[in-house]
Design a protein around this motif. Structure first.
Motif, short mmCIF file in Angstrom:
data_model
loop_
_atom_site.label_atom_id
_atom_site.label_comp_id
_atom_site.label_asym_id
_atom_site.label_seq_id
_atom_site.Cartn_x
_atom_site.Cartn_y
_atom_site.Cartn_z
N SER A 577 -6.62 7.92 -8.28
CA SER A 577 -5.17 8.20 -8.40
C SER A 577 -4.85 8.92 -9.38
O SER A 577 -3.81 9.88 -9.44
N ARG A 594 -7.91 -0.88 1.39
CA ARG A 594 -6.38 -0.07 1.43
C ARG A 594 -6.79 1.30 0.76
O ARG A 594 -7.41 1.38 -0.43
N PHE A 597 -2.67 3.92 -3.32
CA PHE A 597 -1.08 4.48 -3.07
C PHE A 597 -0.70 6.00 -3.33
O PHE A 597 0.00 6.47 -2.34
N ASP A 600 -1.70 7.78 -0.07
CA ASP A 600 -1.43 7.11 1.28
C ASP A 600 -0.04 7.66 1.65
O ASP A 600 0.97 7.22 1.68
N SER A 617 -0.74 1.64 4.25
CA SER A 617 0.44 1.10 4.25
C SER A 617 1.70 2.05 4.90
O SER A 617 2.95 1.54 5.04
#
Length: 993
Positions: A577, A594, A597, A600, A617
């Motif tokens: 990231s 997952r 973030f 995502d 998510s």
């Protein structure tokens, strides 16, 4: 496209040589100091005072004999005959008492800051034979009575601001040998009286915007003329037949004009003609078949869009050395007898419609050095003896229909620097010895049907290796690590196999790595931190397995990552990231867990396809949601509690770290060295090194914004911390920046206020620049919602040019920045530009000033450094000119030099766009191309960016020339702007210097 400075005048070179011998004789005789005239010493010292006591004339004093001063040459009687003050920082007008030097013959004031109109005071220097006042600040019209300089032989007025007409009286200067008026603002006509100068050897009028005028037929009377330079003069009409009478002519340059009609056949009968430049005109007709002069040495008629075929009679040019026919619409076959010209060195016919086979004897009868036939429709085999003379430097044949095997004779061609055979139909095994040619820096053979294996060793100086879309097999050898200069390695879509060797991760200069579409297996090497220059990594469509190495997150320059269609498993490392990726593709693997973030989002919705065990998510199509509805609230609560605990822990650790850091700072002994008057203390700076003040970080340390006064003033502080020992490279960069910025003063160079140092830490304190970097405004978050308009961009360009001009031409010794880029151009609250980051700059010593300089490592940033970095570390100030040219292209196109191009950088893309005849408007940044008021200025800056990024360093303009062009661009008259508004094409390429 070839642009050249005016050629040296042979009489002038001879005169300089004789003067040098005479100076040596006088110096060693010692007689000059005994016989020197006291009155002339007084005159010289008065000149020095009137011209501002230039530092470079510090040796001029009353206690020594001026005949021993380097700038003075005396005759046997101790009287001054040559005053040579070229590039000495002289400023102000020429005073009348200069003619008190009664025997002055040569006045050389090239490249200074002398002002005023043409110095008619020189009429009183009765023995004057040479005036060189080129590249100064003269203005106004030339006087109508210039023929009062009756004995003058050489007049050099180029690079000034003279305007109006060229006075016909010049035609009365019967002794004149050289007349150079290039690069001024003359806007009148060309007097036919110049044809009366029967002794004239050189006439240069290039780069003036004359009233549309033709070449006077009277020029045909200049029987002694050797050099005629009239590039970009707004010439119109046909070339006069009388030019065929210039029997002594060696060099004719009429390019970048609006000439039309056919090329006079007589030009090709001039037995002494060596170079002919007619490109970028509106000339019509085929290449004349009468090009049979036995003494012709060079032809360049590129970019005329000539059609037809190359005549058979070209083979009669038995002294031809250079044949340039590129960028036209020529068709038909290349005449076989071209190969029989014994003196042919350079053969360039690229970007035409030529077909058929190449002459089979090419290279047998001549020593070819440069061979470029790319972008045609040629077929058959490459000539086996192309390198028969052993002098071949480049063989460029890409984008044709060649077949057969690559000639094995190239294996013994040890001078070869560039081989570009891509996009053809070559077959068979690639000759193995070519890989190890000692001078080979570029090998591009992609897009063929070649086979074989990569050898255990490869040329150590290779910078670009492209073998994609072939049939190469086997492993990548461990010896790839010896290619320490490798910048681009593309091997996509071959039959390569085995594990990717760990040694490939040691290539610290690598920018682009394409290994996709092969059969590599095993895990990706984890130790990849050395790839700190990497911007593109493509490993798709292989059989790689294991986890994605978290170490990829250390590749802070990475913009494009493609690991799709492999067998990678496990979670996507969260540290990825940190990367500022433009493209990411991890599709068709076996990844689980997952999606991090930062990825995502809808921007990366196609980056994770066909990984059934990944979840998101966010509502991303084709990716399952991580939580069920029933457990959603509970899991959110758990996440919140975990986050609170984590925040508490991080806060405690940060507080402890800051406390220890400040305790360490207080314990250190700090030394403050100031370079300007300061209104703060070292305590103010040290106390401000907190997390709240952190605004950025780079390779050498962090940057803080620290408030220093009650009025809201700020400074920027760059830190270089190391708790053990300061890194050697960082130490060198620190010392370089302090040495340079601590001594120079210029409004367009960032101000270094002071440095604060301790045993293991260094702090550099600069003025704070409110608007951060130009790169942020062009490519980063600053681009929206406010954008830079064109007047702001032009002023930024002028500001940077002023700063570079200062360090190149006004600093002594001169300085090369070596890392000019948009992120190193800072903007204050009024968008005034400041050049920053001199950590890799180099000072040119007196001994190597103006020469190339050797450095042990390539520095700079990908997309900005020039092509000579690919094969040499010998550089000069033209490195900065190239990088600044890239910045100019950024300003007009809005494009990022680091991304968005296939197989090329921004400069190469811009050159291709221009050379293919595409509309320049299509290349412009949408934010500026809507306003027609500035279109002419934008066109000029675009073209200036092209010329600054020319591949040959010597063909780039100096920053002196670049600055003058930009300043003139900023002063385009309303009349010129109206021409643009009325849809007229004003082709004003001031950048050709």
């Amino acid at each position: 496209m070839t642009l050249m400075p005016p050629p040296p005048s042979l009489p002038k070179l001879l005169h300089i040589f004789i003067s040098f011998i005479f100076i040596a004789a006088v110096k060693f005789s010692g007689g000059s100091s005994q016989h020197f005239l006291t009155s002339e010493r007084t005159t010289l010292l008065n000149l020095k005072q009137r011209w501002g006591n230039p530092p470079l004339l510090r040796n001029w004093n009353a206690s020594t004999s001026p005949c021993n001063w380097p700038e003075i040459l005396c005759n046997a009687n101790g009287s001054v005959i040559i005053l040579d003050l070229m590039s000495k920082g002289v400023a102000g007008p020429i005073p009348p008492f200069i003619c008190d030097l009664h025997n002055l013959e040569n006045l050389l004031l090239y490249n200074n800051y002398i002002t005023g109109e043409f110095p008619t005071v020189l009429y009183n220097c009765s023995k004057l034979t040479e005036i060189d006042i080129a590249y100064n600040l003269f203005v106004g019209r030339l006087p109508d009575d210039m023929d009062r300089l009756s004995g003058i032989e050489m007049i050099e007025l180029g690079g000034n601001n003279f305007t109006g007409d060229i006075p016909p009286a010049i035609g009365n200067l019967s002794a004149l040998l050289s007349l150079r008026l290039y690069y001024n603002l003359f806007n009148g006509s060309i007097p036919s009286q110049i044809g009366n100068l029967s002794n004239l050897l050189t006439f240069s009028l290039s780069y003036n915007k004359l009233a549309a005028t033709g070449i006077p037929p009277e020029f045909g009377k200049l029987s002694e003329l050797k050099n005629l330079w009239m590039e970009d003069c707004n010439l119109i009409g046909e070339m006069p037949e009388s030019l065929g009478n210039l029997s002594s002519l060696e060099w004719l340059a009429l390019n970048f004009n609006n000439l039309e009609g056919e090329i006079p056949p007589g030009l090709f009968l001039l037995k002494n003609l060596r170079f002919l430049y007619l490109y970028t005109n509106n000339l019509s007709g085929k290449i004349p078949s009468v090009m049979e002069s036995s003494n012709l040495i060079g032809i360049d008629i590129s970019e005329n869009r000539l059609n037809g075929s190359i005549p058979e009679d070209v083979s009669k040019l038995q002294k031809l050395e250079v044949l340039h026919l590129f960028l036209n619409q020529l068709s038909g076959n290349i005449p076989p007898k071209v190969s029989q010209i014994p003196t042919l060195r350079v053969f360039k016919v690229f970007s035409n419609n030529l077909g058929g086979e190449l002459p089979s004897q090419m290279g047998i009868h001549s020593k070819i050095e440069e061979f470029d036939v790319s972008g045609n429709k040629l077929n058959g085999k490459l000539p086996e003896n192309l390198c028969g003379g052993g002098t071949l430097l480049t063989v460029i044949v890409f984008s044709n229909n060649f077949t057969g095997e690559v000639p094995r004779s190239l294996e013994s061609c040890h001078k070869l620097q560039s081989i570009q055979l891509y996009n053809n139909g070559f077959t068979g095994e690639f000759p193995p010895e070519i890989w190890n040619l000692s001078n080979l820096s570029t090998l591009r053979i992609n897009g063929n049907f070649l086979s074989g294996e990569l050898p255990s060793t490869i040329s150590m100086i290779l910078s670009r290796l492209e073998i994609s879309d072939n049939k190469f097999s086997g492993r990548i050898p461990e010896g790839i690590s010896s290619c320490t200069n490798l910048h681009v390695f593309k091997a996509s879509n071959n039959l390569l196999s085995g594990e990717i060797p760990t040694t490939i991760t040691t290539l610290s200069q690598l920018f682009v790595l394409h290994l996709d579409g092969n059969a590599f297996f095993g895990e990706l090497p984890f130790e990849i931190k050395s790839w700190n220059s990497l911007t593109t990594l493509h490993l798709a469509r292989n059989k790689l397995s294991g986890q994605i190495p978290p170490a990829i997150s250390y590749l802070q320059g990475l913009l494009d990552l493609d690991l799709s269609e492999n067998q990678f498993s496990g979670e996507i490392p969260p540290p990825l990231s940190r990367l500022m990726l433009n493209t990411l593709n991890l599709s068709s693997n076996k990844l689980t867990g997952r999606i991090p973030f930062a990825f995502d989002t809808l921007a990366f919705e196609n980056s994770f396809l066909n990984n059934p065990d990944l979840c998101s998510s966010s509502p991303i199509s084709n990716i399952r949601t991580c939580y069920t509805k029933s457990s959603h609230s509970l899991k959110i609560l758990v996440v919140i509690l975990v986050l609170l605990a984590f925040i508490t822990l991080v806060t405690f650790l940060c507080t402890l770290f800051v406390f220890r850091r400040h305790q360490h700072v207080r314990d250190l002994t700090w030394k403050l060295t100031s370079f300007h008057k300061l209104d703060f203390t070292e305590a103010t700076i040290l106390s401000g090194l907190t997390k709240n003040n952190l605004i950025g970080s780079g390779g050498s340390g962090k940057v803080y914004k620290i408030k220093i006064g009650k009025g809201g003033e700020y400074v920027a502080v760059k830190t270089i911390w190391n708790p053990r020992k300061l890194d050697h490279i960082l130490e060198k960069e620190f010392l370089s920046e302090v040495q340079i910025l601590g001594t120079i003063r210029h409004s367009n160079i960032v101000k270094l206020l002071c440095c604060i140092s301790s045993e293991d830490s260094k702090l550099l304190v600069y003025e704070y620049m409110e608007n951060q970097s130009l790169g942020e405004w062009l490519h980063g978050k600053k681009r929206e919602p406010q954008c830079l308009d064109w007047p702001q961009r032009l002023q930024i360009a002028i500001g940077v040019a002023q700063g570079l001009f200062y360090i190149h031409h006004e600093c002594y010794p001169a300085i090369i920045h070596r890392d000019v880029k948009s992120s190193n151009i800072l903007l204050n609250s009024e968008f005034k530009a400041r050049i920053a980051d001199f950590g890799v700059a180099k000072i040119l010593t007196k001994s190597n000033l103006g020469q190339t300089n050797t450095y042990s490592a390539v520095v700079g940033s990908f997309g900005y450094f020039p092509p000579e970095y690919a094969y040499s570390t010998r550089v000069n100030e033209r490195v900065d000119v190239y990088s600044f040219g890239v910045v100019l292209l950024e300003l007009v196109t809005g494009k990022d030099p680091h991304k968005g191009y296939v197989d090329m950088n921004l400069a190469e893309w811009a050159w291709r766009h221009y050379s293919e005849g595409n509309s320049m408007v299509e290349a412009l940044d949408p934010e500026i191309k809507q306003d027609d008021r500035y279109m002419e200025q934008i066109r000029l800056v675009f073209k200036l960016g092209l010329i600054c990024t020319r591949a040959l360093p010597s063909s780039r303009p100096s920053m002196n020339d670049v600055l003058r062009i930009l300043q003139r661009c900023n002063q385009l008259s309303e009349g010129e702007k109206k021409k643009v508004l009325n849809g007229k094409n004003v082709d004003d390429l001031d950048s050709k210097v």
